[in-house]
Write a protein that holds these residues in place. Structure first.
Motif, PDB file in Angstrom:
ATOM      1  N   VAL A   1       1.312  -1.417   0.160  1.00 57.41           N
ATOM      2  CA  VAL A   1      -0.094   0.128  -0.281  1.00 57.41           C
ATOM      3  C   VAL A   1       1.080   1.145  -0.226  1.00 57.41           C
ATOM      4  CG1 VAL A   1      -1.895   1.709   1.670  1.00 57.41           C
ATOM      5  CG2 VAL A   1      -1.656  -1.092   0.711  1.00 57.41           C
ATOM      6  N   GLU A   2       1.837   1.567   0.680  1.00 56.28           N
ATOM      7  CA  GLU A   2       2.746   2.328   1.235  1.00 56.28           C
ATOM      8  C   GLU A   2       3.594   2.405  -0.616  1.00 56.28           C
ATOM      9  OE1 GLU A   2       7.285   2.045   2.455  1.00 56.28           O
ATOM     10  OE2 GLU A   2       5.907   2.413   4.389  1.00 56.28           O
ATOM     11  N   TRP A   3       3.651   1.430  -1.174  1.00 56.34           N
ATOM     12  CA  TRP A   3       4.374   0.986  -2.660  1.00 56.34           C
ATOM     13  C   TRP A   3       3.795   2.127  -3.671  1.00 56.34           C
ATOM     14  CZ3 TRP A   3       4.056  -2.864  -6.555  1.00 56.34           C
ATOM     15  CH2 TRP A   3       4.644  -2.534  -7.159  1.00 56.34           C
ATOM     16  N   LEU A   4       2.302   1.536  -3.833  1.00 53.87           N
ATOM     17  CA  LEU A   4       1.275   2.282  -4.584  1.00 53.87           C
ATOM     18  C   LEU A   4       0.794   3.368  -4.707  1.00 53.87           C
ATOM     19  CD1 LEU A   4      -1.052  -0.934  -5.278  1.00 53.87           C
ATOM     20  CD2 LEU A   4       1.535  -0.208  -6.532  1.00 53.87           C
ATOM     21  N   GLY A   5       0.890   3.534  -2.902  1.00 49.49           N
ATOM     22  CA  GLY A   5       0.672   5.588  -2.787  1.00 49.49           C
ATOM     23  C   GLY A   5      -1.283   5.362  -3.807  1.00 49.49           C
ATOM     24  N   ASP A   6      -0.751   6.929  -4.391  1.00 50.17           N
ATOM     25  CA  ASP A   6      -2.506   6.750  -4.841  1.00 50.17           C
ATOM     26  C   ASP A   6      -3.009   6.328  -6.086  1.00 50.17           C
ATOM     27  OD1 ASP A   6      -3.847   7.741  -2.575  1.00 50.17           O
ATOM     28  OD2 ASP A   6      -2.661   9.850  -3.406  1.00 50.17           O
ATOM     29  N   ALA A   7      -1.521   4.993  -6.989  1.00 51.03           N
ATOM     30  CA  ALA A   7      -1.662   5.048  -8.464  1.00 51.03           C
ATOM     31  C   ALA A   7      -3.286   3.402  -7.852  1.00 51.03           C
ATOM     32  CB  ALA A   7      -0.475   4.161  -8.318  1.00 51.03           C
ATOM     33  N   GLY A   8      -3.293   3.318  -9.104  1.00 51.96           N
ATOM     34  CA  GLY A   8      -4.222   2.239 -10.156  1.00 51.96           C
ATOM     35  C   GLY A   8      -4.130   0.807  -9.027  1.00 51.96           C
ATOM     36  N   ARG A   9      -4.872   0.607  -8.935  1.00 49.88           N
ATOM     37  CA  ARG A   9      -4.564  -0.811  -8.288  1.00 49.88           C
ATOM     38  C   ARG A   9      -4.659  -2.003  -8.871  1.00 49.88           C
ATOM     39  NH1 ARG A   9      -3.538   2.295  -5.058  1.00 49.88           N
ATOM     40  NH2 ARG A   9      -4.196   2.707  -3.111  1.00 49.88           N
ATOM     41  N   PRO A  10      -4.029  -2.831  -9.443  1.00 57.40           N
ATOM     42  CA  PRO A  10      -3.892  -3.555 -10.106  1.00 57.40           C
ATOM     43  C   PRO A  10      -4.725  -5.066  -9.692  1.00 57.40           C
ATOM     44  CG  PRO A  10      -1.957  -3.693  -9.126  1.00 57.40           C
ATOM     45  CD  PRO A  10      -2.554  -2.763  -8.672  1.00 57.40           C
ATOM     46  N   ALA A  11      -5.392  -5.298 -10.603  1.00 61.55           N
ATOM     47  CA  ALA A  11      -5.622  -7.222 -10.701  1.00 61.55           C
ATOM     48  C   ALA A  11      -4.810  -7.668  -9.795  1.00 61.55           C
ATOM     49  CB  ALA A  11      -6.286  -7.539 -11.458  1.00 61.55           C
ATOM     50  N   ARG A  12      -5.847  -8.168  -8.784  1.00 66.30           N
ATOM     51  CA  ARG A  12      -4.235  -8.827  -7.960  1.00 66.30           C
ATOM     52  C   ARG A  12      -4.402 -10.554  -7.536  1.00 66.30           C
ATOM     53  NH1 ARG A  12      -1.617  -7.046  -2.328  1.00 66.30           N
ATOM     54  NH2 ARG A  12      -2.688  -9.018  -1.389  1.00 66.30           N
ATOM     55  N   ALA A  13      -3.596 -11.487  -7.299  1.00 62.11           N
ATOM     56  CA  ALA A  13      -3.311 -12.667  -6.271  1.00 62.11           C
ATOM     57  C   ALA A  13      -2.135 -12.621  -4.991  1.00 62.11           C
ATOM     58  CB  ALA A  13      -4.380 -13.888  -7.196  1.00 62.11           C
ATOM     59  N   CYS A  14      -2.638 -13.395  -4.479  1.00 65.03           N
ATOM     60  CA  CYS A  14      -2.188 -13.705  -3.340  1.00 65.03           C
ATOM     61  C   CYS A  14      -2.081 -14.803  -2.721  1.00 65.03           C
ATOM     62  CB  CYS A  14      -1.732 -12.108  -2.279  1.00 65.03           C
ATOM     63  SG  CYS A  14      -0.795 -12.287  -0.671  1.00 65.03           S
ATOM     64  N   VAL A  15      -0.833 -15.420  -2.771  1.00 62.12           N
ATOM     65  CA  VAL A  15      -1.592 -17.086  -2.324  1.00 62.12           C
ATOM     66  C   VAL A  15      -0.005 -17.246  -1.462  1.00 62.12           C
ATOM     67  CG1 VAL A  15      -2.852 -17.491  -4.052  1.00 62.12           C
ATOM     68  CG2 VAL A  15      -0.738 -18.180  -4.247  1.00 62.12           C
ATOM     69  N   GLN A  16       0.018 -18.358  -1.022  1.00 62.21           N
ATOM     70  CA  GLN A  16       1.421 -18.963   0.380  1.00 62.21           C
ATOM     71  C   GLN A  16       1.766 -20.315  -1.053  1.00 62.21           C
ATOM     72  OE1 GLN A  16       0.697 -20.555   4.330  1.00 62.21           O
ATOM     73  NE2 GLN A  16       1.860 -22.215   3.383  1.00 62.21           N
ATOM     74  N   ALA A  17       2.927 -19.939  -1.093  1.00 61.31           N
ATOM     75  CA  ALA A  17       3.438 -20.986  -1.938  1.00 61.31           C
ATOM     76  C   ALA A  17       4.720 -21.403  -1.632  1.00 61.31           C
ATOM     77  CB  ALA A  17       3.608 -20.561  -3.415  1.00 61.31           C
ATOM     78  N   ASN A  18       5.241 -22.797  -1.954  1.00 61.22           N
ATOM     79  CA  ASN A  18       6.246 -23.374  -1.686  1.00 61.22           C
ATOM     80  C   ASN A  18       7.366 -22.592  -2.595  1.00 61.22           C
ATOM     81  OD1 ASN A  18       6.128 -25.364   0.426  1.00 61.22           O
ATOM     82  ND2 ASN A  18       5.139 -26.631  -1.298  1.00 61.22           N
ATOM     83  N   MET A  19       8.037 -21.724  -1.852  1.00 60.34           N
ATOM     84  CA  MET A  19       9.404 -21.580  -2.581  1.00 60.34           C
ATOM     85  C   MET A  19      10.146 -21.848  -3.276  1.00 60.34           C
ATOM     86  SD  MET A  19       7.889 -18.790  -2.182  1.00 60.34           S
ATOM     87  CE  MET A  19       8.447 -17.043  -2.454  1.00 60.34           C
ATOM     88  N   ALA A  20      11.597 -21.310  -4.851  1.00 62.65           N
ATOM     89  CA  ALA A  20      12.468 -22.493  -4.676  1.00 62.65           C
ATOM     90  C   ALA A  20      13.801 -22.256  -3.559  1.00 62.65           C
ATOM     91  CB  ALA A  20      12.638 -21.524  -6.082  1.00 62.65           C
ATOM     92  N   ASP A  21      13.782 -21.236  -2.721  1.00 61.11           N
ATOM     93  CA  ASP A  21      14.962 -20.927  -1.762  1.00 61.11           C
ATOM     94  C   ASP A  21      14.019 -21.159  -0.934  1.00 61.11           C
ATOM     95  OD1 ASP A  21      16.686 -20.639   0.080  1.00 61.11           O
ATOM     96  OD2 ASP A  21      17.841 -19.586  -1.469  1.00 61.11           O
ATOM     97  N   PRO A  22      13.764 -21.637   0.428  1.00 54.94           N
ATOM     98  CA  PRO A  22      13.310 -21.297   1.095  1.00 54.94           C
ATOM     99  C   PRO A  22      13.492 -19.929   1.558  1.00 54.94           C
ATOM    100  CG  PRO A  22      14.723 -23.823   1.640  1.00 54.94           C
ATOM    101  CD  PRO A  22      15.074 -22.604   0.425  1.00 54.94           C
ATOM    102  N   ARG A  23      14.323 -19.423   2.287  1.00 59.20           N
ATOM    103  CA  ARG A  23      14.795 -18.613   2.624  1.00 59.20           C
ATOM    104  C   ARG A  23      13.987 -17.232   1.792  1.00 59.20           C
ATOM    105  NH1 ARG A  23      20.993 -17.797   1.719  1.00 59.20           N
ATOM    106  NH2 ARG A  23      20.197 -18.530  -0.923  1.00 59.20           N
ATOM    107  N   HIS A  24      13.595 -17.130   0.891  1.00 60.36           N
ATOM    108  CA  HIS A  24      12.753 -16.349   0.201  1.00 60.36           C
ATOM    109  C   HIS A  24      11.098 -16.261   1.068  1.00 60.36           C
ATOM    110  CE1 HIS A  24      15.788 -16.842  -4.093  1.00 60.36           C
ATOM    111  NE2 HIS A  24      15.354 -15.598  -3.758  1.00 60.36           N
ATOM    112  N   LEU A  25      10.768 -14.724   0.774  1.00 63.63           N
ATOM    113  CA  LEU A  25      10.026 -15.039   2.052  1.00 63.63           C
ATOM    114  C   LEU A  25       8.851 -14.314   0.508  1.00 63.63           C
ATOM    115  CD1 LEU A  25      10.640 -13.345   5.027  1.00 63.63           C
ATOM    116  CD2 LEU A  25      10.744 -15.846   4.191  1.00 63.63           C
ATOM    117  N   VAL A  26       8.830 -13.710  -0.345  1.00 60.50           N
ATOM    118  CA  VAL A  26       8.031 -13.415  -1.385  1.00 60.50           C
ATOM    119  C   VAL A  26       8.345 -13.314  -2.718  1.00 60.50           C
ATOM    120  CG1 VAL A  26       8.875 -10.856  -0.308  1.00 60.50           C
ATOM    121  CG2 VAL A  26       6.566 -11.216  -2.161  1.00 60.50           C
ATOM    122  N   GLU A  27       7.637 -13.257  -3.655  1.00 56.35           N
ATOM    123  CA  GLU A  27       7.993 -12.702  -4.555  1.00 56.35           C
ATOM    124  C   GLU A  27       6.803 -12.468  -5.534  1.00 56.35           C
ATOM    125  OE1 GLU A  27       8.695 -15.396  -8.747  1.00 56.35           O
ATOM    126  OE2 GLU A  27       9.478 -17.425  -7.123  1.00 56.35           O
TER     127      GLU A  27
END
Length: 116
Positions: free
Chosen positions: A83-109
């Motif tokens: 939300v901080e990053w987007l500011g007042d910019a238009g909101r994209p269509a979005r999906a957010c899910v939990q996933a097994n990451m390629a490297d377990p140290r990655h927390l977000v992609e």
């Protein structure tokens, strides 16, 4: 035939692909994997900003975002940065899910589609 421009390419993928004024970003991850979800998300959106700028667009032109979290319980912390990053910019269509990451140290992609 329409031109396809690929940037940041290696043997596996391109960081960005532009076609018909659409910009498709690969899944972007943090470089400093010692950071928590807030730190990693900040790194990811900074990298997205740089890729968008290099391809002649910005966050006001986002169309779609796909977000993968190692732990869905990190969603609220990631969303604060989002939300901080987007500011007042238009909101994209979005999906957010939990996933097994390629490297377990990655927390977000995050994978983005934008237009010019």
């Amino acid at each position: 035939m329409s031109k396809i421009t690929r940037t940041g390419s290696n043997q596996i993928l391109s960081s960005a692909v532009e076609y018909h004024n659409f910009v498709y970003l690969a899944g972007i991850t943090a470089d400093d994997l010692s950071q928590d979800i807030t730190g990693q998300t900040r790194q990811v959106v900074a990298k997205i900003n740089a890729l968008l700028e290099a391809n002649g667009t910005d966050t006001t032109r986002l169309l779609q975002a796909q977000i993968w979290l190692k732990d869905i319980r990190d969603r609220d912390a990631m969303n604060k940065v989002w939300v901080e990053w987007l500011g007042d910019a238009g909101r994209p269509a979005r999906a957010c899910v939990q996933a097994n990451m390629a490297d377990p140290r990655h927390l977000v992609e995050i994978m983005i589609t934008a237009c010019k």
